[in-house]
Design a protein around this motif. Structure first.
Motif, PDB file in Angstrom:
ATOM      1  N   GLY A  32       0.769  -1.228   0.000  1.00 15.84           N
ATOM      2  CA  GLY A  32       0.000   0.000   0.000  1.00 15.84           C
ATOM      3  C   GLY A  32       0.803   1.281   0.000  1.00 15.84           C
ATOM      4  N   ILE A  33       2.102   1.236   0.268  1.00 16.15           N
ATOM      5  CA  ILE A  33       2.945   2.427   0.227  1.00 16.15           C
ATOM      6  C   ILE A  33       4.012   2.161  -0.836  1.00 16.15           C
ATOM      7  CG2 ILE A  33       4.488   3.952   1.523  1.00 16.15           C
ATOM      8  CD1 ILE A  33       2.988   3.185   4.057  1.00 16.15           C
ATOM      9  N   LYS A  34       3.788   2.656  -2.041  1.00 18.86           N
ATOM     10  CA  LYS A  34       4.606   2.258  -3.189  1.00 18.86           C
ATOM     11  C   LYS A  34       6.036   2.776  -3.102  1.00 18.86           C
ATOM     12  CE  LYS A  34       3.037   2.110  -7.325  1.00 18.86           C
ATOM     13  NZ  LYS A  34       2.425   2.459  -8.641  1.00 18.86           N
ATOM     14  N   GLY A  35       6.234   3.962  -2.540  1.00 16.00           N
ATOM     15  CA  GLY A  35       7.590   4.476  -2.383  1.00 16.00           C
ATOM     16  C   GLY A  35       8.352   4.558  -3.685  1.00 16.00           C
ATOM     17  N   ILE A  36       9.481   3.849  -3.752  1.00 16.74           N
ATOM     18  CA  ILE A  36      10.353   3.906  -4.920  1.00 16.74           C
ATOM     19  C   ILE A  36       9.655   3.425  -6.187  1.00 16.74           C
ATOM     20  CG2 ILE A  36      11.349   1.617  -4.564  1.00 16.74           C
ATOM     21  CD1 ILE A  36      14.045   2.761  -5.464  1.00 16.74           C
ATOM     22  N   ASP A  37       8.631   2.587  -6.049  1.00 17.01           N
ATOM     23  CA  ASP A  37       7.950   2.092  -7.244  1.00 17.01           C
ATOM     24  C   ASP A  37       7.251   3.206  -8.027  1.00 17.01           C
ATOM     25  OD1 ASP A  37       8.698  -0.558  -7.274  1.00 17.01           O
ATOM     26  OD2 ASP A  37       6.643  -1.283  -7.521  1.00 17.01           O
ATOM     27  N   HIS A  38       6.932   4.332  -7.380  1.00 15.42           N
ATOM     28  CA  HIS A  38       6.365   5.470  -8.096  1.00 15.42           C
ATOM     29  C   HIS A  38       7.324   6.001  -9.159  1.00 15.42           C
ATOM     30  CE1 HIS A  38       2.785   6.002  -5.651  1.00 15.42           C
ATOM     31  NE2 HIS A  38       3.499   6.092  -4.536  1.00 15.42           N
ATOM     32  N   ILE A  39       8.623   5.850  -8.915  1.00 15.64           N
ATOM     33  CA  ILE A  39       9.623   6.442  -9.813  1.00 15.64           C
ATOM     34  C   ILE A  39      10.443   5.392 -10.552  1.00 15.64           C
ATOM     35  CG2 ILE A  39       9.765   8.602  -8.520  1.00 15.64           C
ATOM     36  CD1 ILE A  39      12.310   7.553  -7.186  1.00 15.64           C
TER      37      ILE A  39
END
Length: 530
Positions: A66-73
């Motif tokens: 639920g907290i994508k973090g680095i996957d957003h970029i």
């Protein structure tokens, strides 16, 4: 400097230039500035910028829950290189996160650098010093004689660490990497940019990251839950002063940590009764945790890692021994009860929460008494792998602070199952191995050296391996079996299940049979020598 601007996440994302080195403060879901990272991904999707950024993640950014973090970029063209203490991990049945597809696909150079060293690199960059000289990581995957922190071929072609001679000794040298943007997180910012952390489960390293960026003329972006009037924050509550902050993004729905909106005991605002902590169910893993607990000495400061050993604090609660040792974890909590599962990395009822860089200095210098950690593999030299698992690397998160913690630890207790996927049960106060495991975990050579047995022997470290069927000790001659569980056949169930020769100079004694009963075992910790 001017006072910081209050911006939307999208406006803040526009401050990140092409080619920037961006440092992100986070530990999986804990402290993750997810709103700003999401805005960076949106900006790239709509404008094609920023391009070719390098990101630094001293612990990890985001998770698979639920907290994508680095996957957003984690997008081709946006992310050019990544250096991280660890990466998002998840079950083997799940599709790997986007960042793992980039890493394993050799799309970008990717490095797994010990978390403490990454924090050290920020401090050196802030002071305009050339880099970090350290012995942490010698003879492990960090060492350039092995992988040199490289996670793929592109990283191996661009080394980030070298082995050097200095003052008549051998060291690892990590050149400073200068970040130009910091994306950090706090609970509250006042109008002057001062940041406080009253709802956070840990400070992590935002001050060090902000200093590295500010001292090199960059931009510091702070994501917070709320905005306060200037002058209303108590000075002792401010971790990052406003003079270091350029932009503030208010994200009122930021999660405290993975799968946790807000729990006041995590941030030390209330203390939970000990009776509120769920105790481990009686099973084989509880037997291992009980045996690990027997290695503790009253009064010790004890680091604890993920896996079976994470249940040891609850064994002490059940046995009425809570408080006999002080738990210390890399995210900064000292004391209290380290939490499990999605909240791992946080503690309830902590006595103190210190910034992670200082906790890592404590670990790297061996100031604590013992560490309880897990293993994926053990080899004939006593080396341990916790950081790489075959063709499904996203099942592990990387080493995080493991290498920092074990480099000079005086006593280490590794725990885990002797083999993978064995059918085990407890029958009549004894261990029953109904079906042997499919994969051996005691192997001739571990796939990834997270901990060097050779170096441990040379340094005189006290190393114990606890499994459900036996206890073993590392010695200069090899690994010695010192105890076996009731119901276990030494030859069939232990010696023949290892790829290398385990030593039995004397017959192993039986493990305490009380551990194989559901009721408390009457645990007594060791007493420190006077």
């Amino acid at each position: 400097m001017a006072f910081p601007r209050i911006l939307t996440a999208d406006e803040a994302a526009a401050l990140v230039p092409d080619g920037a080195v961006v440092t992100v403060s986070s530990s999986s879901g804990l402290g993750c500035p997810d709103a700003v990272l999401a805005a960076l991904g949106r900006r790239f999707e709509t404008t094609g910028h920023p391009r070719s950024i390098t990101t630094l993640h001293p612990i990890a950014a985001g998770d698979m829950w639920g907290i994508k973090g680095i996957d957003h970029i984690a997008r081709e063209g946006l992310l050019a290189k990544v250096l991280a203490g660890s990466y998002p991990s998840g079950p083997s049945s799940a599709a790997p996160p986007a960042i793992w597809r980039m890493v394993t696909g050799n799309e970008i150079p990717a490095y797994n650098i010990p978390s403490g060293i990454l924090f050290d690199m920020h401090r050196e960059a802030a002071a305009h010093r050339p880099g970090v000289l350290t012995k942490v990581g010698l003879d492990t995957f960090v060492d350039p004689d092995r992988e040199g922190c490289a996670m793929n071929a592109r990283a191996a072609a661009e080394p980030v660490v070298s082995k050097v001679q200095f003052a008549g000794d051998t060291w690892l040298f990590f050149p400073s990497i200068v970040p130009r943007v910091a994306i950090i997180r706090a609970t509250t910012a006042d109008e002057r940019g001062n940041l406080s952390y009253e709802h956070e489960g840990g400070y992590l390293g935002p001050l060090d990251q902000a200093l590295a960026v500010r001292n090199n003329g960059g931009v510091v972006i702070a994501q917070v839950k709320r905005l306060a009037q200037a002058g209303t924050l108590k000075p002792h509550d401010v971790m990052v002063p406003g003079i270091l902050v350029d932009a503030i993004v208010v994200a009122p729905d930021q999660m405290q940590t993975t799968q946790t909106v807000y729990e006041p005991a995590i941030s030390g605002e209330v203390f939970r009764p000990l009776s509120s902590f769920e105790l481990p169910a009686f099973d084989v893993s509880k037997v291992i945790a009980r045996r690990v607990a027997q290695e503790l000495t009253r009064g010790d400061a004890v680091n604890i890692g993920f896996g079976i050993s994470a249940n040891v604090p609850r064994i002490l609660i059940e046995e009425g021994r809570h408080g006999d040792v002080t738990w210390v974890i890399e995210q900064g909590a000292v004391g209290g009860v380290p939490l499990l599962d999605f909240q791992f990395g946080c503690a309830s009822n902590a006595e103190c929460i210190v910034p992670s860089p200082y906790q890592f200095t404590y670990f790297q210098g061996g100031g604590f008494d013992a560490s309880l950690l897990s293993f994926l593999q053990i080899d004939r030299e006593g080396s341990v792998n916790v950081s790489k698992l075959g063709v499904r690397p996203h099942v592990t998160a990387g080493a995080g602070g493991f290498v920092d913690i074990t480099a000079r630890a005086r006593k280490i207790v590794f725990s885990g199952f002797f083999s993978a996927a064995a059918d085990l049960a407890i029958e009549g106060e004894a261990l029953a191995i109904r079906r042997e495991g499919k994969v051996r975990k005691l192997v001739n050579a571990v796939e990834h050296v997270s901990f060097s047995g050779r170096r441990a022997v040379a340094q005189g470290q006290d190393v114990t391996y606890v499994t459900e069927r036996c206890v073993m000790k590392l010695t200069p001659d090899g690994i010695v079996v010192t105890e076996i569980a009731p119901g276990v056949d030494l030859r069939r169930d232990v010696l023949d299940q290892a790829e290398f020769q385990l030593l039995t100079p004397t017959p192993p004694r039986l493990m305490d049979a009380s551990m194989f009963r559901p009721e408390p075992i009457g645990l007594r910790l060791k007493e420190a020598a006077r």
